[in-house]
Design an enzyme around this catalytic site. Structure first.
Site, PDB file in Angstrom:
ATOM      1  N   GLU A  17      -2.910  16.658   0.524  1.00  0.00           N
ATOM      2  CA  GLU A  17      -2.502  15.796   1.637  1.00  0.00           C
ATOM      3  C   GLU A  17      -1.436  16.522   2.451  1.00  0.00           C
ATOM      4  O   GLU A  17      -0.631  17.265   1.903  1.00  0.00           O
ATOM      5  CB  GLU A  17      -1.957  14.450   1.128  1.00  0.00           C
ATOM      6  CG  GLU A  17      -3.046  13.536   0.588  1.00  0.00           C
ATOM      7  CD  GLU A  17      -2.603  12.074   0.442  1.00  0.00           C
ATOM      8  OE1 GLU A  17      -1.494  11.718   0.868  1.00  0.00           O
ATOM      9  OE2 GLU A  17      -3.403  11.289  -0.103  1.00  0.00           O
ATOM     10  N   HIS A  48      -0.114  11.225   7.965  1.00  0.00           N
ATOM     11  CA  HIS A  48      -0.538  12.075   6.847  1.00  0.00           C
ATOM     12  C   HIS A  48      -2.059  11.993   6.709  1.00  0.00           C
ATOM     13  O   HIS A  48      -2.708  11.225   7.421  1.00  0.00           O
ATOM     14  CB  HIS A  48       0.188  11.739   5.545  1.00  0.00           C
ATOM     15  CG  HIS A  48      -0.102  10.386   4.961  1.00  0.00           C
ATOM     16  ND1 HIS A  48       0.383   9.230   5.496  1.00  0.00           N
ATOM     17  CD2 HIS A  48      -0.841  10.019   3.887  1.00  0.00           C
ATOM     18  CE1 HIS A  48      -0.024   8.205   4.769  1.00  0.00           C
ATOM     19  NE2 HIS A  48      -0.787   8.650   3.783  1.00  0.00           N
ATOM     20  N   HIS A  63      -5.695  11.724   4.271  1.00  0.00           N
ATOM     21  CA  HIS A  63      -6.280  11.180   3.043  1.00  0.00           C
ATOM     22  C   HIS A  63      -7.618  11.871   2.809  1.00  0.00           C
ATOM     23  O   HIS A  63      -8.348  12.118   3.779  1.00  0.00           O
ATOM     24  CB  HIS A  63      -6.567   9.684   3.189  1.00  0.00           C
ATOM     25  CG  HIS A  63      -5.430   8.792   2.839  1.00  0.00           C
ATOM     26  ND1 HIS A  63      -5.565   7.435   2.741  1.00  0.00           N
ATOM     27  CD2 HIS A  63      -4.129   9.061   2.567  1.00  0.00           C
ATOM     28  CE1 HIS A  63      -4.399   6.892   2.424  1.00  0.00           C
ATOM     29  NE2 HIS A  63      -3.507   7.857   2.319  1.00  0.00           N
ATOM     30  N   ASP A 108       1.982   3.845   0.921  1.00  0.00           N
ATOM     31  CA  ASP A 108       2.075   4.073   2.374  1.00  0.00           C
ATOM     32  C   ASP A 108       2.722   2.880   3.079  1.00  0.00           C
ATOM     33  O   ASP A 108       3.558   3.050   3.973  1.00  0.00           O
ATOM     34  CB  ASP A 108       0.672   4.278   2.984  1.00  0.00           C
ATOM     35  CG  ASP A 108       0.001   5.543   2.479  1.00  0.00           C
ATOM     36  OD1 ASP A 108       0.709   6.453   2.010  1.00  0.00           O
ATOM     37  OD2 ASP A 108      -1.245   5.599   2.546  1.00  0.00           O
TER      38      ASP A 108
HETATM   39 ZN   LIG Z   1      -1.528   7.675   2.104  1.00  0.00          ZN
END
Ligand SMILES: [Zn+2]
Length: 150
Positions: free
Chosen positions: A34, A97, A99, A110
């Site tokens: 990630e 970010h 995934h 999150d």
């Molecule tokens: Zn996440």
């Protein structure tokens, strides 16, 4: 082409260069971890939000295939730099970010993170954006201190 995404009373303008950054860090191979950073841009008083840049991941971030935690100091330096350089126009708008899923949905971590950031943040105290890049699409929501509008 800039995409305009409506969330509640807000219109979020997402330019092509921002999508390119998400694509650059797409987790399309098993070894790809990630990645993420902060969202910067400006806001007009008619609820238009203009994302202008995403910060790139730093070597100080903590990440693996299924989690991402950005380094706080690096981000703060960038926020201050952009804020002063733009005479206060460019501000911190939220967090991004990646995934490793086709159409990403935020995890509990999150959601807790964006609520925590909202409490700590003092430059933009109206809302924060949670932006997650997936393999085929992205997720974008706005947290206004009460609801996560997605
Ligand atoms: Zn996440």
């Amino acid at each position: 082409m800039t995409q305009i995404i409506e969330r509640g009373k807000y219109k979020v303008h997402v330019p092509e260069n921002v999508i390119s950054i998400l694509n650059m860090y797409k987790q399309d191979k098993n070894h790809k971890k990630e990645a993420g950073g902060i969202i910067l841009g400006s806001v007009s008083n008619d609820y238009n939000i203009y994302i202008s840049k995403l910060s790139l991941p730093s070597v100080f971030d903590k990440n693996n295939r299924y989690s991402f935690e950005r380094d706080k100091k690096v981000a703060q330096i960038l926020i201050n730099y952009e804020f002063h350089n733009s005479k206060g126009r460019t501000i911190y708008l939220g967090e991004w970010h990646t995934h490793p899923e086709k159409y990403p949905i935020p995890s509990k971590v999150d959601i807790d993170m964006i609520q925590e950031q909202y409490k700590e943040n003092h430059i933009n105290d109206e809302f924060l954006i949670l932006f997650i890049g997936g393999l085929e699409g992205f997720y974008l929501s706005i947290y206004d201190g009460h609801t996560l509008m997605s």
